[in-house]
Scaffold this motif. Structure first.
Motif: not given
Length: 347
Positions: A217-221, A223-246
């Motif tokens: 799964y991918v969820s945008t944050l 105020y974090g200016n990023s999105f996170i990637v979660l596996d199919n058990q909802f464990k955090h895999l990585k955080t990717i920086a984005t532009g402001e307010s994704p």
């Protein structure tokens, strides 16, 4: 009696088949200061509008069979049901205060409602003004379209925003802005199964999408200016920086690319999902939150509320090819036949 020559009949039949083969479908745009606009995807022009008999439509969805269009109407605390054969209003269904995000799935409408929300987001980096007041959990109203009524509420976190479903269809995943959580619920009864805090990765989770292969799964944050990637058990895999307010997020149909609408950065960002390296920033307009691919995957339509337009973007060249004026603050867009997008998904 005058007979039509067989060659003429054959020519008419071929012309008809060719016309149908070229039909790319339609897109529907919810306008916060109006109703619903209809975009003909063959011409990329607005061809009409639908009176939803309500005010401030935001969330929008279409049933799997294309029979009904649904809008969530903030000021009226209800849904509008529209018959797409006639583009006529059918009925209203009460759902609760501040309805916003809509997903239509398996004959049901899931809509976030926010009894505690003023409709204004807090300032980034600052505590909420109402921090001493209890945060009232949001509800995800579940509407049975066959019965034409709400059948239950799922209790979410404060200010529930995005709604997604697991690939198996057994779980509902929602993002909760105000307490920085993603919650997982049983599809059948709404029971809370798991809570994931996003606080250490970034604040205000908004968009949520499952990969087409169902593996993550991918969820945008916002105020974090990023999105996170979660596996199919909802464990955090990585955080990717984005532009402001994704905010709005969607995969393409094959899951090879990820698209993220960054509202304040005024770009649609494109990522390679094999490594989440950025492919391109596509310049957009103001407050571009939601977008949809065309059913043939050739174009992307992006609703830009504060620019009063819908942008058409070539999905292969990753370039804006057209600006379609929409003067009533476009909020969301979906297509039929079903297409990939921030408010819909091809199952």
């Amino acid at each position: 009696m005058q007979f039509i020559k067989p060659a003429v009949v054959l020519g008419l039949l071929i012309s008809s088949l060719f016309a149908n083969a070229e039909d790319r479908g339609k897109a529907y745009v919810s306008n916060q200061e109006g109703g619903v606009s209809i975009i003909n995807l063959n011409t990329m022009e607005t061809e009409g509008s639908i009176d939803i008999q309500a005010k401030n439509p935001r969330g929008i969805g279409v049933t799997e069979d294309g029979r009904f269009l649904i809008t969530a109407n903030k000021d009226n605390e209800n849904l509008s049901v529209i018959d797409l054969k006639t583009n006529q209003f059918v009925k209203h269904i009460p759902v609760g205060k501040n309805p916003e995000f809509v997903r239509v799935y398996k004959g049901y409408v899931f809509v976030s409602t926010e009894p505690a929300s003023s409709g204004k987001p807090p300032v980034a980096g600052q505590e909420d003004d109402d921090k001493d007041e209890p945060k009232i959990p949001a509800r995800i109203a579940v509407v049975d379209l066959a019965k034409g009524k709400k059948i239950r509420d799922i209790i979410g976190g404060p200010e529930t925003e995005g709604i997604e479903f697991s690939k198996s269809g057994k779980e509902i995943i929602v993002t909760n802005e105000a307490d920085n959580t993603i919650t997982v619920h049983n599809f059948s009864n709404g029971k809370l199964l798991k809570t994931i805090s996003t606080k250490k990765y970034g604040e205000r989770p908004r968009g949520i999408k499952v990969a087409p292969n169902g593996k993550y799964y991918v969820s945008t944050l916002e105020y974090g200016n990023s999105f996170i990637v979660l596996d199919n058990q909802f464990k955090h895999l990585k955080t990717i920086a984005t532009g402001e307010s994704p905010y709005g997020v969607s995969f393409d149909r094959e899951g090879k690319r990820l698209f993220v609408a960054t509202s304040k950065a005024k770009t649609l960002e494109v990522y390679d999902t094999t490594n989440f390296e950025k492919i391109k920033d596509i310049p957009t307009g103001r407050r571009c939150w939601h977008f949809s691919f065309s059913p043939d995957d050739k174009d992307i339509l992006l609703a830009c509320g504060k620019s009063d337009e819908v942008l058409v973007i070539d999905a292969e060249k990753l370039e804006v090819t057209k600006h379609i004026p929409h003067k009533e603050i476009p909020w969301g867009v979906v297509a039929y036949p079903k297409a990939m997008g921030t408010l819909d998904n091809v199952q």
